[in-house]
Design an enzyme around this catalytic site. Structure first.
Site, PDB file in Angstrom:
ATOM      1  N   LYS A  81       0.835  -1.199   0.000  1.00 25.00           N
ATOM      2  CA  LYS A  81       0.000   0.000   0.000  1.00 25.00           C
ATOM      3  C   LYS A  81       0.875   1.257   0.000  1.00 25.00           C
ATOM      4  O   LYS A  81       1.917   1.305   0.677  1.00 25.00           O
ATOM      5  CB  LYS A  81      -0.912  -0.032   1.229  1.00 25.00           C
ATOM      6  CG  LYS A  81      -1.951   1.071   1.313  1.00 25.00           C
ATOM      7  CD  LYS A  81      -2.849   0.815   2.525  1.00 25.00           C
ATOM      8  CE  LYS A  81      -3.820   1.944   2.786  1.00 25.00           C
ATOM      9  NZ  LYS A  81      -4.670   1.682   3.974  1.00 25.00           N
ATOM     10  N   SER A 156      -9.361   2.567   3.503  1.00 23.00           N
ATOM     11  CA  SER A 156      -8.445   3.199   2.583  1.00 23.00           C
ATOM     12  C   SER A 156      -7.631   2.224   1.739  1.00 23.00           C
ATOM     13  O   SER A 156      -6.937   2.646   0.804  1.00 23.00           O
ATOM     14  CB  SER A 156      -7.487   4.116   3.364  1.00 23.00           C
ATOM     15  OG  SER A 156      -6.668   3.386   4.254  1.00 23.00           O
ATOM     16  N   SER A 180      -9.713   0.412   7.702  1.00 24.89           N
ATOM     17  CA  SER A 180      -9.175   0.434   6.345  1.00 24.89           C
ATOM     18  C   SER A 180      -8.723  -0.901   5.786  1.00 24.89           C
ATOM     19  O   SER A 180      -8.400  -0.992   4.601  1.00 24.89           O
ATOM     20  CB  SER A 180      -8.018   1.434   6.259  1.00 24.89           C
ATOM     21  OG  SER A 180      -8.499   2.749   6.421  1.00 24.89           O
TER      22      SER A 180
END
Length: 469
Positions: A81, A156, A180
């Site tokens: 990520k 996210s 997230s």
């Protein structure tokens, strides 16, 4: 009613080195010599290219992926990520407020992930600084849900979830500071485990803050991948303050006492499809011999406002310290959600000591709710996956924050308390065929119990596959 067809659903499954393997299955095939790590990386890159123009999930590609190392996932392709440093690639945090340079070294968690043997192909997209539960932007393409490209992939860790759900890679790095990992897992029909605070190496972004919310992990298509990741992470580093998890490989056979609630403790009522998913899961658990009973969680009525204030403090601190991310950082270029959160904090900063005190006390209400229980079952989100645009940062801030709080009504409690929490695809789908996630939460250190109940539910009601018509 919207239905799935080639215009709205996209996946990359095909007859190649990856096949329909999860990460555990692919690693086993590589160990047996049935496929090579190089072929797996090559075919994963081809799969990503096949779906990327519709999903927009990738932030950056690694030009020369590191060769596979030994480990449980040796040779399995994955992505990191883009809020976590990976040497040689920029870390952009989903923001256009600065221009990042290549990271000089791997973040501690990136090293822990690499110790499992994965091959990192690049970095996935996230909303600016991970603040939004939907991976959308003011002036760029959103990350789209492979189950229905007009819907949000969550956030996210939306880019990670989109790639895994579409079959481009078997699992991908995610992290969770308010939901997230679990939110995009729920949106995309995946398994998403947020570990106990301190279970994996500390997160760089959160460990120096007054309240450590963020924990790293992965999103995957199978429970055994989530279990194998945690066991591999523990082999690299284990926190002696927590009980070991080891490798969970199936149900325990133990009958559990499970509390459930369909509506959020802060008063947000879940929509009908979400309530139905929780009810179906509760009935399935009862049929398996577990005791399932309603539970109340007496969270402080100020919890939502307090969490929002703390969330705003994070945006404020980024605005103050942003030049450490890049010399050209300009907080005025942060998106409207980030700016609105910052303004929220500036209006309430004097409350910071009281906010922190109340948030820390949440663990008392959490512990009280668990008396006599092994797990608590809830929705992941208060309503089903919204269309692209509903949670866009281009929406005026007062409307947007109202929508976010009406959506993310369950996940933040586990971040504040530091407890483990797992998102699983529920039996069935929404009326228009989208996945719905249900969430199990546990006491600190009880990841094994979460994984064992997940194994049992997966075996009893296998998760729907995106490649099946």
């Amino acid at each position: 009613m919207t239905t799935f067809d080639d215009r709205t659903r996209v996946h990359a499954f095909r007859d190649d080195a990856l096949g329909e393997h999860d990460a555990v299955g692919l690693a086993a095939a590589i160990r047996r010599g049935e496929v090579s790590a190089a072929a797996a990386a090559r075919d994963a890159r081809e799969r990503v290219r096949a779906v990327e123009d519709r999903l927009h999930a990738v932030q950056a590609y690694a030009d020369t992926p590191a060769p596979a190392a030994a480990g449980a996932f040796a040779g399995v392709p994955t992505f990191v990520k883009d809020n976590t440093d990976y040497q040689g690639l920029p870390t952009g945090h989903g923001s256009t407020a600065f221009r990042p340079g290549p990271a000089r070294r791997h973040a501690p968690f990136a090293r822990q992930l690499l110790s499992s043997g994965v091959t990192v192909l690049g970095k996935t997209r996230l909303p600016e600084f991970g603040f939004s539960p939907s991976t959308e932007y003011e002036d760029a393409e959103p990350v789209r849900n492979p189950w229905h490209t007009d819907r949000s992939a969550g956030g996210s860790s939306g880019g990670a979830a989109a790639l895994v759900a579409a079959g481009a890679v078997p699992l991908a790095h995610a992290n969770d500071g308010g939901g997230s990992i679990r939110i995009p897992a729920a949106c995309c029909g995946l398994v998403g485990l947020k570990p106990t605070r301190g279970r994996v190496v500390p997160n760089d972004q959160s460990r120096r803050l007054p309240l450590d919310l963020v924990c790293d992990g992965v999103v995957s298509r199978s429970v055994r991948d989530a279990a194998a990741f945690l066991a591999a992470a523990e082999t690299y580093w284990r926190n002696p303050a927590l009980p070991p998890v080891g490798l969970a490989e199936g149900p325990s056979g133990q009958r559990l006492r499970i509390g459930f609630l369909a509506d959020s403790p802060n008063g947000v009522r879940s929509d009908d499809a979400t309530r139905d998913a929780v009810d179906r899961t509760a009935a399935l658990l009862q049929g398996l011999g577990h005791t399932v009973e309603p539970v109340e969680m007496a969270i402080d009525p100020a919890f939502t406002d307090d969490f929002l204030t703390y969330w705003g403090m994070l945006s404020f601190l980024i605005g103050v310290t942003g030049r450490t991310l890049g010399p050209e950082f300009d907080r005025t270029r942060m998106d409207a959600l980030s700016r609105g959160l910052r303004q929220t904090y500036l209006e309430n900063w004097r409350r910071t000591p009281a906010v922190l005190r109340r948030l820390r006390r949440t663990k008392e209400a959490y512990a009280a709710a668990f008396r006599g229980l092994d797990l608590v079952l809830t929705p992941v989100l208060a309503h089903t996956t919204p269309p692209i645009g509903h949670l866009s940062p281009a929406v005026p801030y007062p409307t947007l924050i109202e929508r976010i709080l009406a959506y993310v009504a369950f996940t933040p409690v586990d971040n504040v308390v530091g407890t483990p929490s797992l998102s699983l695809p529920a039996p069935g789908t929404t009326p228009d065929g989208l996945p719905v996630g249900v969430m199990f939460s546990a006491r600190p250190g009880a990841e094994r119990t979460l994984l064992e109940i997940a194994f049992q539910l997966e075996a009893e009601h296998p998760f729907r596959r995106i490649q099946d018509r």
